[in-house]
Enzyme design. Structure first.
Site, short mmCIF file in Angstrom:
data_model
loop_
_atom_site.label_atom_id
_atom_site.label_comp_id
_atom_site.label_asym_id
_atom_site.label_seq_id
_atom_site.Cartn_x
_atom_site.Cartn_y
_atom_site.Cartn_z
N SER A 424 1.46 0.85 0.53
CA SER A 424 0.72 0.55 -0.70
C SER A 424 0.98 -0.87 -1.18
CB SER A 424 1.12 1.54 -1.79
OG SER A 424 2.52 1.51 -1.97
N HIS A 445 -4.96 2.20 3.09
CA HIS A 445 -4.17 2.64 1.96
C HIS A 445 -4.87 3.81 1.29
CE1 HIS A 445 -2.65 1.88 -2.39
NE2 HIS A 445 -1.90 2.80 -1.78
N GLU A 457 -8.34 1.83 0.47
CA GLU A 457 -8.29 0.37 0.58
C GLU A 457 -8.11 0.02 2.05
OE1 GLU A 457 -5.13 -0.64 -2.23
OE2 GLU A 457 -6.58 -1.61 -3.54
N ASN A 495 -3.24 -1.67 -6.90
CA ASN A 495 -1.86 -1.69 -7.39
C ASN A 495 -1.48 -3.04 -7.97
OD1 ASN A 495 -1.35 0.95 -6.91
ND2 ASN A 495 -0.28 0.64 -4.97
#
Ligand code: T1G
Length: 688
Positions: A424, A445, A457, A495
């Site tokens: 991540s 991800h 992702e 993130n």
């Protein structure tokens, strides 16, 4: 009569085929052409009846959503005009439906006298997903066909149903295995019958007097107008009119409500997301697919964008199990490798538990669940990965551990196999350097739970090839996920932005605003939970690790997090974090305000010399959204994110950003209260 010649009776039936590739969208331009064909059939005395069907394997996807993006041209011909012509004709019209029959397409079929469909037809009125209501008579005709209560439920859901279900509900007259047009021709000799001439009922088991009660109940069941429920409330108003007003007046009410919604901010935001989602796999320099892809990669790699014949997952933890389930649900056989027997046993239970849950929900039969469960194999023998086309690593989030895994995989995996990391935040290029196939290495991800969350992702490494990316995007579609391209940078897109958002929330809390109030403001904006409840859910220890990797929160301090962790307050998993949790309240998941934590914030603020300050709710909202948007702006400038719409899709599908506000970048440009007017959001991709 030669067999190729139509039967004399057949000659009197005109077949009109909706033909506007790729989805027979009923655009203004196409409706003008279609109206001409329909009027010609009506004017031809030799034509006794009309069958309307669709080309390209579907009936129609409805109105062309592009048409709503600008003011309607003065002389535009719309679906309403086409339907009015069908309605006014004395000739029988039959809709012969195959594939998707959605929105205005279904409304056109409702104006016909009969409806016949193939088994693989799917019918729906999805307008509410665009912040609209059916605007071509659907809210008035469907209640007259199946009852207002059932019609309202169907339109509020906005999902499509099978032909079989549509037959059960009474939306269509027949389902055929073959001979769709022949059956439609036969129905064309039935008598004319207009739905507009029927009276609407509430439901077979409810008298009309129950109408006000049903309407009142319906309004209570949908979100408030200002929080994503605008179209739902207007839809209820329109269906109410179908029961209370003569047809013509009901159509007038529907038209007014529709025209109001087309101009509404929520609908414009939802239409933005509709198109942003369809832009995701349009990557400059990546116009590869199918045959081109196979030619580009020769015989060694997986067969391009059509299939991954076999996949493997390294790591049987929560993420690994979820990824394996996601792959198995798409019909891809998977092997999970893990040396830890306990983890493998737990994963087996997770996998079967998930499939049995879907049986309970009626989404799978026992047999399908069993087959899917069997398609996931477990092993501790890494050599069983050697024939996989795709291997996804989902081991402990530590770069050295992952490097070792990629070294091993590169030695075992067949030539051309794709090696993906589910990391991540970590550096994809560092992993690619451990292999002799950097062109086949990328990040995939997934978001927890991987078998449910719709976001993926797709992280491009420096040497990731276009062919590898094209396979990844095709895989995302096959997993029914939104694949979003990200550059290889700490935290990728989602993130990386959330770190700033959470850091800013901490900074505001240090200035004296209690966490419960900050969370309440963001929930009122439309998030399912606020930043502190989200931190408690993901774990304060995870949050601290990230903050340390990035040099602290928005003001560079991690003292509060460290003190809470020192008190063993790690979040929901320890029943205490920024909030307290009590098993008797919301099954231990309901955040409960904790003055002790507010005191810690105050102490740390004093130690750091932070001056407390008052905030309005709007200032809290705008400062937190500003953190997201400004980071999003930088990601565009750095070329980590390709388009503002990509960032919006990440936030709506991965972080609970309220869809009716369009995503952070859309909101920044279109909100009236935003302090972002000076913000320049890059419209064009800033990197090739
Ligand atoms: N308008 C314009 N373009 C559309 C479209 C539409 N309705 N539907 C699809 N497209 C384009 C899409 O942008 C993409 O373009 C290509 O078709 C393939 O789509 C008056 C007001 C039909 C289930 O909401 O749900 O009728 O990227 O990638 O996965 O009351 O498209 O190739 O350039 O999604 O096979 C109501 C929306 C309209 C249906 C096919 N109808 N579409 O899915 O292909 S409002 C909808 C879909 C209305 C009336 C009201 C799906 C699909 P490009 P795709 P797919």
């Amino acid at each position: 009569m030669l067999p190729s010649e139509p039967h004399p009776r057949d000659q009197h039936v005109r077949i009109i085929t909706l033909d506007n590739p790729p989805v027979n969208a009923l655009s203004f331009a196409y409706c003008a052409k279609l109206l001409g064909e329909i009027r010609a059939a009506h004017a031809d005395d030799s034509v006794e009846a009309v069958v309307i069907t669709g080309a390209h394997g579907l009936f129609s996807a409805g109105a062309d959503v592009n048409d709503f993006q600008a003011e309607m041209p003065a002389n535009a011909v719309t679906i309403r005009d086409v339907i009015a012509a069908v309605e006014a004709s004395v000739k029988v019209h039959v809709a012969a439906m195959d594939g998707n029959c959605l929105g205005g397409g279904l409304e056109l079929s409702l104006a016909c006298d009969y409806r016949v469909a193939t088994r693989n037809a799917r019918l729906g009125l999805p307008e509410i997903r665009l912040g609209l209501i059916p605007g071509a008579g659907g809210t008035q005709r469907l209640p007259r066909l199946i009852g207002a209560r059932t019609a309202l439920e169907f339109m509020l859901k906005g999902s499509s149903i099978s032909a079989g279900r549509a037959l059960e509900l009474g939306i269509i007259d027949e389902v055929v295995a073959e001979g769709l047009i022949e059956r439609a021709r036969a129905l064309a000799s039935e008598p004319k019958r207009r739905l507009s001439e029927r009276d609407a009922i509430i439901a077979k088991d409810l008298p009309l007097q129950a109408g006000p009660y049903v309407v009142a109940q319906a309004h209570k069941m949908v979100p408030p107008e200002e929080n994503g429920g605008l179209a739902a409330h207007k839809l209820i108003d329109a269906v109410q009119a179908s029961v209370e007003l003569p047809f013509v007046f009901g159509i007038g009410r529907e038209t007014r409500l529709f025209d109001e919604l087309v101009r509404s901010a929520p609908s414009q935001a939802l239409r933005h997301l509709f198109f942003a989602e369809r832009e995701l796999d349009k990557i400059p320099g990546l116009a590869l697919s199918g045959v081109a892809l196979r030619q580009a990669q020769g015989d060694t790699g997986p067969r391009g964008d059509d299939t991954i014949a076999k996949a493997a997952v390294v790591g049987a933890g929560t993420m690994g199990s979820g990824i394996a389930i996601s792959l198995a649900q798409a019909g891809i056989p998977v092997v999970i490798v893990d040396n830890n027997d306990e983890a493998v046993d737990k994963a087996r239970q997770t996998v079967m538990g998930m499939f049995m849950y879907q049986v309970q929900k009626g989404r799978l039969t026992q047999e399908e669940a069993w087959k899917r469960g069997q398609s996931i194999r477990f092993t501790d023998d890494w050599n069983e990965l050697s024939d996989a086309d795709l291997i996804v690593e989902a081991v402990f989030e530590n770069l050295d551990v992952k490097r070792e895994v990629f070294r091993k995989l590169d030695a075992i995996a067949k030539p051309g196999a794709i090696l993906a990391s589910n990391t991540s935040t970590l550096d994809i290029d560092a992993l690619a350097r451990e292999t002799k196939r950097p062109d086949r290495v990328l990040g995939l991800h997934f978001f927890v739970p991987a078998n449910i969350m719709p976001l993926l992702e797709i992280v491009r490494g420096r040497e990731t090839s276009p062919e590898t990316l094209a396979v990844a995007f095709a895989l995302a579609k096959r997993l029914r996920k939104k694949g979003v391209l990200s550059g290889n940078a700490f935290g990728f897109i989602g993130n990386r932005m959330i770190f700033d958002y959470v850091g800013t929330a901490n900074a505001i809390a240090e200035e004296g605003v209690p966490p419960y109030r900050i969370d309440a403001v963001m929930k009122a904006f439309g998030f399912p939970m606020g930043p502190f409840a989200m931190s408690d859910l993901s774990g304060l220890d995870i949050g601290l690790a990230v903050q340390k990797a990035r040099g602290g929160d928005a003001n560079g301090r991690t003292h509060v997090l460290e003190r809470l962790i020192g008190m063993k307050r790690l979040g929901q998993k320890t029943m205490a974090g920024f909030f307290k949790y009590d098993k008797s309240v919301g099954k231990g998941r309901e955040p409960i305000r904790d003055p002790q934590v507010e005191e810690i914030f105050a102490e740390e603020a004093r130690n750091a010399g932070v001056t407390p300050r008052a905030y309005s709710d709007e200032e809290i909202r705008d400062r937190l959204l500003g953190a997201l948007v400004h980071r999003g702006q930088k990601l565009l400038e750095e070329g980590i994110a390709l388009r503002p719409g990509d960032i919006d899709i990440v936030y709506v599908y991965g972080y609970g950003f309220p869809p009716h506000r369009g995503g952070p970048m859309w909101y920044a440009e279109h909100s009236t209260l935003s302090p972002f007017d000076k913000l320049r959001v890059t419209r064009e991709p800033t990197h090739a």
